[in-house]
Design an enzyme around this catalytic site. Structure first.
Site, PDB file in Angstrom:
ATOM      1  N   GLU A 350      41.462 -33.603 -13.870  1.00  0.00           N
ATOM      2  CA  GLU A 350      40.671 -34.658 -14.498  1.00  0.00           C
ATOM      3  C   GLU A 350      41.565 -35.828 -14.893  1.00  0.00           C
ATOM      4  O   GLU A 350      41.113 -36.978 -14.926  1.00  0.00           O
ATOM      5  CB  GLU A 350      39.923 -34.114 -15.720  1.00  0.00           C
ATOM      6  CG  GLU A 350      38.864 -35.068 -16.253  1.00  0.00           C
ATOM      7  CD  GLU A 350      37.978 -34.443 -17.320  1.00  0.00           C
ATOM      8  OE1 GLU A 350      36.855 -34.003 -16.981  1.00  0.00           O
ATOM      9  OE2 GLU A 350      38.412 -34.374 -18.487  1.00  0.00           O
ATOM     10  N   HIS A 381      47.188  -8.893  -5.690  1.00  0.00           N
ATOM     11  CA  HIS A 381      46.266  -8.072  -4.915  1.00  0.00           C
ATOM     12  C   HIS A 381      45.043  -8.864  -4.469  1.00  0.00           C
ATOM     13  O   HIS A 381      44.050  -8.275  -4.035  1.00  0.00           O
ATOM     14  CB  HIS A 381      45.845  -6.855  -5.741  1.00  0.00           C
ATOM     15  CG  HIS A 381      47.001  -5.975  -6.109  1.00  0.00           C
ATOM     16  ND1 HIS A 381      47.446  -4.939  -5.310  1.00  0.00           N
ATOM     17  CD2 HIS A 381      47.848  -6.006  -7.175  1.00  0.00           C
ATOM     18  CE1 HIS A 381      48.492  -4.358  -5.877  1.00  0.00           C
ATOM     19  NE2 HIS A 381      48.756  -4.989  -7.014  1.00  0.00           N
ATOM     20  N   LYS A 503      26.376 -37.249 -13.792  1.00  0.00           N
ATOM     21  CA  LYS A 503      25.559 -37.180 -15.009  1.00  0.00           C
ATOM     22  C   LYS A 503      24.333 -38.076 -14.894  1.00  0.00           C
ATOM     23  O   LYS A 503      23.213 -37.687 -15.252  1.00  0.00           O
ATOM     24  CB  LYS A 503      26.383 -37.611 -16.226  1.00  0.00           C
ATOM     25  CG  LYS A 503      27.432 -36.623 -16.698  1.00  0.00           C
ATOM     26  CD  LYS A 503      28.116 -37.178 -17.938  1.00  0.00           C
ATOM     27  CE  LYS A 503      29.171 -36.254 -18.480  1.00  0.00           C
ATOM     28  NZ  LYS A 503      29.829 -36.807 -19.694  1.00  0.00           N
TER      29      LYS A 503
END
Length: 540
Positions: A350, A381, A503
């Site tokens: 960001e 793993h 948004k």
């Protein structure tokens, strides 16, 4: 100014062309590694942390040129401007003063204001921790629910989990961020409203996800029998917009202030960290701040050649802009640091995931790499196969905590052994001739599959013990790394316009999901089809 125009940049390119095919295995060969050894020459310390940069594809000349680039790009000037409270976030016209939140010098910007708010936090935290603060039925608080998103969630959540061994056993802390109702509902199943304190954290107190969850939790309290007049015993707010907090229904005396000169992803040191202070107590919170301040002083005072944030940041630029690495991995060999990679994702991507330079022109070079990670040994793993034998080079930051914070001490040598062995294996690799011996004479066809190219770069950060102080220093190290890289890339590390468009369109689409058919807005064919499918499902 662009990085390509810096005098040392062309020298660094020439140097890269010279050493890019060199193998670290050869650099570490005993005949090529006299005293002081490579490990000794590339060991640095600061802010209570130690760093081993020796398993990176760098030489002394590399570091010298990288530091020259940092100096020419104005890292020192921008660093000093940040500490002084100058405007270093020009697109929003703001100072960037998260360092002031942990400053000990009374001459630091906003010192009195910061101290007053922290004292208010400490008084409240002690009341909650001691049981003095009670809910509407007279029961003590046993559950804290932090409702926030982004910087209002990731930082506090990471720290509370990392320092769980220092937290009071009397209180369980939950974090709710996602607007997906499942996130809040899951927490509701684990708490008792009579014993719950909700901390609503939002800089504007208008954030969609946070306010949706806050309203739903408030309604749930009332449904469970809490009188509206008693909600003040269960809800507090943290915001830079106190008027909106009061408008929501939180008592004025229950409002804790944050400021617009602190970015969300840098805000855990402020009242945004109230959940941290309640969990570990004011004294340990002060230790967290002290560790960060110690790293601040190191960043501000140490010469660039020995400056951990500068070296970490510039080595990252070396891989991003010269080797073309598109991501880098954070691998804390500490389960307590499980949420550190996700915290750093926001901090780095960001901050520096930008294409516009400070002068408004577009960059013609890569900026932030994708940040990802998982604690060791779990990651071994899952995805270490790619790191060892895939064609893509992914630089890695290993973080090793040398002493455990738990009583199962027999596990710890195994954990550390895996961390150090991975860094060795990634560096040295396995040649085809070595692979043939492993495969055996009866299975020569297996040998190519047993080859490890090696020469995979790693940095190992060493922490003596996972304390509030060492964690504060570690977080601040990465905060300052962001400034270093953003300065060299000539971008603004402290705004986040990239979150805005989604948004805006999100509000339009939300309305379209429930509006009469005639009122649904026109979108592209893909979005329109998705909306239509969702509208049909929501009607069922």
């Amino acid at each position: 100014m662009t990085q390509n125009s810096l005098p040392s940049w062309s020298s660094l390119q020439t140097h890269y062309d010279k050493i890019r095919d060199a193998h670290m295995r050869d650099w570490f060969a005993p005949e090529n590694d006299p005293a002081p050894t490579r490990a000794e020459r590339f060991a640095f310390a600061g802010g209570g942390l130690a760093a081993d940069f020796s398993k990176n594809r760098i030489t002394e000349e590399t570091l010298k040129l990288l530091v020259q680039v940092a100096r020419e790009a104005g890292v020192e000037k921008r660093r000093d401007a940040m500490f002084a409270g100058d405007i270093v976030n020009p697109t929003e016209g703001r100072a960037v003063l998260h360092t002031a939140l942990r400053a000990t010098d009374p001459k630091a910007p906003f010192y009195a204001q910061v101290q007053a708010e922290r004292k208010k936090m400490a008084v409240f935290a002690d009341q909650v921790r001691s049981g003095e603060w009670k809910g509407y039925t007279g029961k003590r608080i046993r559950y804290v629910v932090n409702i926030g998103i982004g910087g209002s969630d990731l930082g506090p959540k990471m720290v509370v989990h990392a320092l769980h061994h220092l937290a009071t056993p009397e209180i369980t802390t939950h974090f709710v961020s996602n607007v997906d109702g499942a996130d809040l509902y899951n927490v509701m199943q684990q708490i008792d409203p009579e014993e719950t304190l909700a901390i609503i954290v939002s800089k504007t107190f208008t954030t969609l996800e946070t306010m949706t969850n806050a309203r739903s939790l408030r309604d749930w309290f009332i449904e469970k029998g809490c009188p509206e007049s008693a909600l003040a015993k269960h809800f507090v707010g943290v915001s830079a917009n106190p008027a909106e907090v009061v408008k929501f229904g939180i008592a004025k005396e229950n409002v804790f202030e944050m400021w617009d000169w602190v970015g969300g992803r840098y805000s855990l040191w402020s009242a945004v960290g109230l959940s941290i202070m309640i969990a570990i107590g004011p004294k340990q919170f002060d230790e967290l701040l002290a560790g960060a301040n110690e790293m601040d002083q190191h960043f501000r005072d140490a010469p660039l050649e020995k400056n951990l944030p500068v070296l970490l940041g510039m080595i990252g630029i070396w891989y991003r802009n010269f080797f073309g690495s598109q991501s880098y991995l954070v691998a804390p060999y500490s389960q307590a640091l499980h949420f550190l990679p996700s915290y750093l994702q926001q901090l780095e991507m960001e901050s520096n995931g930008k294409s516009a330079r400070l002068d408004g022109a577009m960059v013609d070079y890569p900026t932030a790499a994708v940040t990802w990670g998982e604690p060791g040994t779990n990651g071994q793993h899952a995805f270490f196969q790619m790191l060892h034998q895939g064609p893509t080079i992914v630089p890695i930051d290993f973080i090793a905590v040398l002493t455990p914070e738990h009583p199962l001490v027999s596990h710890h040598p195994k954990l550390l052994a895996n961390c150090f062995a991975q860094s060795e294996a990634l560096m040295v690799g396995r040649t085809l001739e070595e692979a043939k011996k492993v495969a055996g004479a009866d299975k020569p066809e297996l040998a190519p599959h047993l080859v490890f190219p090696g020469n995979r770069p790693t940095t190992t950060l060493l922490v003596d013990a996972l304390t509030a102080r060492s964690l504060g220093a570690l977080i601040a190290l990465y905060e300052h790394k962001v400034l270093v890289q953003g300065t060299v890339w000539n971008i603004n590390s402290f705004d986040q316009w990239g979150v805005e468009l989604g948004k805006i369109l999100g509000k339009v689409v939300e309305a379209d999901l429930t509006a009469p058919s005639a009122d649904v807005k026109k979108h592209d064919s893909s979005t329109s089809a998705l909306i239509a499918r969702a509208r049909a499902a929501l009607k069922k």
